[in-house]
Enzyme design. Structure first.
Site, PDB file in Angstrom:
ATOM      1  N   TYR A  55     -22.644  28.127  12.464  1.00  0.00           N
ATOM      2  CA  TYR A  55     -21.491  28.780  13.087  1.00  0.00           C
ATOM      3  C   TYR A  55     -21.086  30.020  12.287  1.00  0.00           C
ATOM      4  O   TYR A  55     -20.803  29.939  11.085  1.00  0.00           O
ATOM      5  CB  TYR A  55     -20.298  27.835  13.187  1.00  0.00           C
ATOM      6  CG  TYR A  55     -20.476  26.679  14.151  1.00  0.00           C
ATOM      7  CD1 TYR A  55     -21.502  26.664  15.087  1.00  0.00           C
ATOM      8  CD2 TYR A  55     -19.605  25.599  14.123  1.00  0.00           C
ATOM      9  CE1 TYR A  55     -21.667  25.602  15.960  1.00  0.00           C
ATOM     10  CE2 TYR A  55     -19.755  24.533  15.004  1.00  0.00           C
ATOM     11  CZ  TYR A  55     -20.791  24.534  15.913  1.00  0.00           C
ATOM     12  OH  TYR A  55     -20.944  23.484  16.783  1.00  0.00           O
ATOM     13  N   SER A 206     -17.696  20.590  24.432  1.00  0.00           N
ATOM     14  CA  SER A 206     -17.371  21.379  25.620  1.00  0.00           C
ATOM     15  C   SER A 206     -16.781  20.547  26.762  1.00  0.00           C
ATOM     16  O   SER A 206     -17.239  20.642  27.907  1.00  0.00           O
ATOM     17  CB  SER A 206     -18.591  22.156  26.127  1.00  0.00           C
ATOM     18  OG  SER A 206     -18.194  23.253  26.916  1.00  0.00           O
ATOM     19  N   LEU A 208     -14.210  21.214  28.210  1.00  0.00           N
ATOM     20  CA  LEU A 208     -13.647  22.211  29.132  1.00  0.00           C
ATOM     21  C   LEU A 208     -14.734  23.062  29.777  1.00  0.00           C
ATOM     22  O   LEU A 208     -14.448  24.095  30.388  1.00  0.00           O
ATOM     23  CB  LEU A 208     -12.649  23.115  28.399  1.00  0.00           C
ATOM     24  CG  LEU A 208     -11.424  22.406  27.813  1.00  0.00           C
ATOM     25  CD1 LEU A 208     -10.509  23.411  27.123  1.00  0.00           C
ATOM     26  CD2 LEU A 208     -10.660  21.651  28.896  1.00  0.00           C
ATOM     27  N   ALA A 209     -15.981  22.612  29.662  1.00  0.00           N
ATOM     28  CA  ALA A 209     -17.108  23.273  30.329  1.00  0.00           C
ATOM     29  C   ALA A 209     -17.178  24.760  30.006  1.00  0.00           C
ATOM     30  O   ALA A 209     -17.253  25.610  30.885  1.00  0.00           O
ATOM     31  CB  ALA A 209     -17.057  23.058  31.840  1.00  0.00           C
ATOM     32  N   GLY A 211     -15.027  26.789  29.189  1.00  0.00           N
ATOM     33  CA  GLY A 211     -13.922  27.580  29.722  1.00  0.00           C
ATOM     34  C   GLY A 211     -13.709  27.478  31.215  1.00  0.00           C
ATOM     35  O   GLY A 211     -12.640  27.828  31.714  1.00  0.00           O
ATOM     36  N   LEU A 213     -13.140  24.934  32.981  1.00  0.00           N
ATOM     37  CA  LEU A 213     -12.103  23.961  33.314  1.00  0.00           C
ATOM     38  C   LEU A 213     -10.743  24.306  32.699  1.00  0.00           C
ATOM     39  O   LEU A 213      -9.885  23.442  32.560  1.00  0.00           O
ATOM     40  CB  LEU A 213     -12.547  22.558  32.896  1.00  0.00           C
ATOM     41  CG  LEU A 213     -13.738  22.007  33.707  1.00  0.00           C
ATOM     42  CD1 LEU A 213     -14.204  20.665  33.159  1.00  0.00           C
ATOM     43  CD2 LEU A 213     -13.359  21.879  35.185  1.00  0.00           C
ATOM     44  N   GLY A 215      -9.217  26.916  34.251  1.00  0.00           N
ATOM     45  CA  GLY A 215      -8.616  27.534  35.424  1.00  0.00           C
ATOM     46  C   GLY A 215      -8.535  29.045  35.345  1.00  0.00           C
ATOM     47  O   GLY A 215      -8.048  29.691  36.280  1.00  0.00           O
TER      48      GLY A 215
END
Length: 343
Positions: A55, A206, A208-209, A211, A213, A215
């Site tokens: 990272y 992840s 939130l997939a 980003g 998820l 919205g």
């Protein structure tokens, strides 16, 4: 923050794990900001931190090391090995040669004398699994590592690793770190049952997939300026996923939730998930995630999610997910031209 068992390791971890991929030059380059995020997460009850040597090309581990000064004993610290860390043919992978060198670098950057969970970041088809497990076993026995795990490992290779450990009396992989979200539920089919069979803890990345998820990314909106486009362009423009997001938004609204909170609650609801990795870049993002930590989804909402994305279904691959050589190398899928005829 509720605590959960990390498989059968005897270690208890928070249901949210603080992921640090966005600390450093690829996300938030302000070290003091990142350290503040770590401290706020710890104060909120998160005791699990996940990072990796690759990272921001080692900068992230340095930030985490600075953030944990004086608080190291309160944290279950996880990092990873395998990614390319420089020029040359042997500065990556899962060989004994590289693992033994890489762990010393991680310990130095993290300013600690041990790593609680040391994970092989990706499968390495070039290296015999017994070679990898033997090196990791020596690290555990030396006290530099407390327990070992894998990330992105296919179920067949999880089983192979478990059998290799039993056959050679080596340390077993105790955890797996796969991707998991409402949009990518494929691990429910084989990986999670396999982990359950072997008593492995599961920390999912992840939720939130990448980003989708949150919205913020909607169907019909321009994505050209989205900084994630260079990471996951196919993922962010996949029509099936965008259609699912449009169906999930009213489900969240009807429940009085943001889509982000719905997605995180979904990931932590599965009984085989020990912890879900959150990856805030800023304090604002962390505060929003913490605000949803008490969210509970009823069966009616979970049933509606199942209708939109059936259990065990991946709506589409995630660009950064591991693909085995059998898929990526055409030579393993096609006979030579003079051998293709059936008669």
């Amino acid at each position: 923050m509720n605590m959960r068992e990390l498989g059968r390791t005897g270690i208890e971890v928070s249901a949210y794990c603080l992921g640090t991929m966005k600390f450093g030059k690829v996300g938030n380059p302000d070290h003091d900001d990142c350290i503040g995020v770590v401290h706020r997460a710890l104060d909120a009850g998160i005791n699990f931190i996940d990072t990796a040597d690759v990272y921001s090309y080692s900068e992230t581990e340095e930030i985490v090391g600075k953030a944990l000064k004086g608080r190291r004993d309160d944290v279950v610290l996880a990092t990873k090995v395998n990614g390319r860390m420089g020029e040359g043919p042997n500065r990556h992978g899962s060989s004994r040669r590289w693992i033994v060198a890489a762990v010393e670098d991680s310990l130095r950057r993290l300013q600690t004398d041990h790593i609680d969970l040391y994970q092989v970041h990706h499968p390495d088809p070039r290296t015999d699994i017994e070679e990898t497990l033997s090196a990791l076993t020596d690290l555990v026995r030396s006290g530099k590592v407390r327990t070992i795990g894998s990330s992105n490992l296919p179920p067949s290779e999880i089983v192979e690793a478990q059998w290799a450990s039993e056959r050679r009396a080596l340390e077993r992989l105790r955890t797996e770190q796969p991707t998991y979200s409402i949009l990518n539920r494929g691990i429910e089919r084989k990986i999670l049952p396999t982990c359950r069979r072997y008593g492995m803890g599961v920390l999912v990345w992840s939720p939130l997939a990448m980003g989708l998820l949150t919205g913020r990314y909607r169907k019909g909106t321009a994505q050209a300026e989205n900084p994630r486009m260079h990471w996951v362009p196919k993922h962010l423009t996949d029509e099936r996923k965008l259609d699912a997001v449009e169906q999930l938004i009213p489900v969240a609204e009807a429940a009085g939730l943001s889509l982000t909170h719905l997605a995180m609650a979904f990931a932590t609801t599965h009984p085989d998930v020990s912890s879900a990795i959150i990856g805030p870049r800023t304090m604002e993002q962390l505060e929003d995630l913490l605000a949803g930590a008490t969210t509970t989804l009823g069966d009616d909402i979970l049933d509606r999610i199942d209708e939109i994305v059936p259990p065990g279904t991946d709506l589409g691959p995630l660009d950064v997910s591991y693909s085995p050589p059998a898929v990526t190398r055409s030579a393993l899928r096609r006979r030579s031209a003079d051998e293709r005829a059936a008669a």
